[in-house]
Write an enzyme that holds these catalytic residues in place. Sequence first.
Site, PDB file in Angstrom:
ATOM      1  N   GLU A 205       1.804  49.071  25.193  1.00 48.13           N
ATOM      2  CA  GLU A 205       2.601  50.164  24.632  1.00 48.13           C
ATOM      3  C   GLU A 205       3.285  49.739  23.339  1.00 48.13           C
ATOM      4  OE1 GLU A 205       5.109  51.736  27.783  1.00 48.13           O
ATOM      5  OE2 GLU A 205       3.399  52.870  28.537  1.00 48.13           O
ATOM      6  N   LYS A 338       5.606  63.093  34.106  1.00 51.00           N
ATOM      7  CA  LYS A 338       4.345  62.795  33.423  1.00 51.00           C
ATOM      8  C   LYS A 338       3.387  63.919  33.791  1.00 51.00           C
ATOM      9  CE  LYS A 338       4.541  57.703  33.751  1.00 51.00           C
ATOM     10  NZ  LYS A 338       4.256  56.584  34.699  1.00 51.00           N
TER      11      LYS A 338
HETATM   12  C1  2PG Z   1       5.283  53.854  33.483  1.00 50.93           C
HETATM   13  C2  2PG Z   1       4.188  54.124  32.464  1.00 50.93           C
HETATM   14  C3  2PG Z   1       4.724  54.118  31.053  1.00 50.93           C
HETATM   15  P1  2PG Z   1       1.712  53.719  33.064  1.00 50.93           P
HETATM   16  O1  2PG Z   1       5.099  53.102  34.437  1.00 50.93           O
HETATM   17  O2  2PG Z   1       6.354  54.447  33.393  1.00 50.93           O
HETATM   18  O3  2PG Z   1       5.429  52.949  30.737  1.00 50.93           O
HETATM   19  O4  2PG Z   1       3.141  53.199  32.595  1.00 50.93           O
HETATM   20  O5  2PG Z   1       1.313  54.793  32.153  1.00 50.93           O
HETATM   21  O6  2PG Z   1       0.804  52.508  32.989  1.00 50.93           O
HETATM   22  O7  2PG Z   1       1.893  54.190  34.462  1.00 50.93           O
HETATM   23 MG    MG Z   2       7.074  53.641  35.373  1.00 50.48          MG
END
Ligand code: 2PG
Ligand code: MG
Length: 433
Positions: A205, A338
């Site tokens: 990231e 998300k």
């Molecule tokens: C999280 C995300 C973003 P990932 O764990 O919050 O940092 O990671 O997209 O790999 O789940």
């Molecule tokens: Mg997370």
Amino acid sequence: MKTTIAAVRGRQVWDSRGRPTVEAEVALEGGAIGRAIAPAGASRGAHEAIDLRDGGARFGGMGVDRATAAVNGEIARLLVGRDVRDQAGLDQAMTDADGSANLARLGGNATVAVSLAALNAAAAAEGVPLWAYLAQGRKVRIPLPEIQIFGGGAHAGRRTDVQDFMVMCPRASTIREAFEITADVFRAGGRLMEETGRLAGAADEGGWWPMFDSNEDALAALLKSIEMSGHRPGEDVFISLDVAANELDSGDGRYRMGLDRAEYGSEAMVERVADWVRRYPILSIEDPVSQDDLAGFAAATRQYGDKVQLIGDDILVTNAERVRAAAAASAGNAVLVKVNQAGTVSRAKAALDASKALGWAAIVSARSGETEDVSIAHLATGWDAGQIKVGSFSRSERMAKWNELLRIEEAMGADAVFAGASAFAASVAAGLR
Ligand code: 2PG
Ligand code: MG
């Protein structure tokens, strides 16, 4: 009608890790077009919508031919002819047709790309930016960002156990100022790594690759970076951690911190993080325990949830029911939102609405695998989420979102209000006053 869906197209494009992902385009009879690209996580909760991959040898099994075919075939047939403004109806049609709880058949990566593309098309048809389309004339705040300085966990070959070492500037008066302070800290972090012979590139990231001897060393280096930047830790700049503890639990309820050569049960894990909270200017903690450890999440909340934001990511997976169940168990005070965890815009919005109804905070979040798509900058603003998480302060798939927020702030003009400390649940916000 101008807002009738004329065509839905899917294609394979590439994400920030060089992996295939799904792009969807929704074209309307009036000529407006909306587009969106599915992001992809590396640290994922078991209860997330399924990221449909082809498997086999091609692209290491990461191909998205099946998901793209679902967009061009079944999903297109479902949605063409419908009114794009009926987001709930479009999303429901896709989830009903899929038939599974986690969108395993059509693919959450297919549905999320189409769902967001439809939303972007609806805004385009109205001739307004997406954030304004979502705000519908209501007053909304520019979100408070949490920004990564060191990236670890699944995003950096597990070089540290803790995944995200981030900063927050809730006392900044604009997002522009928050970015300027963060840029100073990010630069100082890089200088510190260089001076100590630990500069080894960037994690997934965009944060500095975490060449540390222990998780605590990383935390100490973050504090030092803030001091070196000339800003005041615990005044202008606070620490935020995503422990991503799901990745530390191999399913037996034991947490393994490989770098620290330590293994903890749930209680000891909660105490490990609580000890950091007592000794560092930490304002926010995400996933201090794993996805099924609701008792541990509640214990952490009892210990420090009145002063510190406690975010559920893998444990809540952008699911309104799971948010309400956690709140009923007095576990957590914030939800990470998300859209691809939920699989559709409507489901993600339901999780956000559930958290708001509970007086919780909400953080709209990117994934570790991202693209130039900036939709989440608009969702965080237009939904008045209060907070946003995008990763670090480098790499254009990250900076694209930060830069879009600067444009939104400018477009709002005198009406722009930075969420700052108001972005937290009440008791956490009160501690900042
Ligand atoms: C999280 C995300 C973003 P990932 O764990 O919050 O940092 O990671 O997209 O790999 O789940
Ligand atoms: Mg997370």
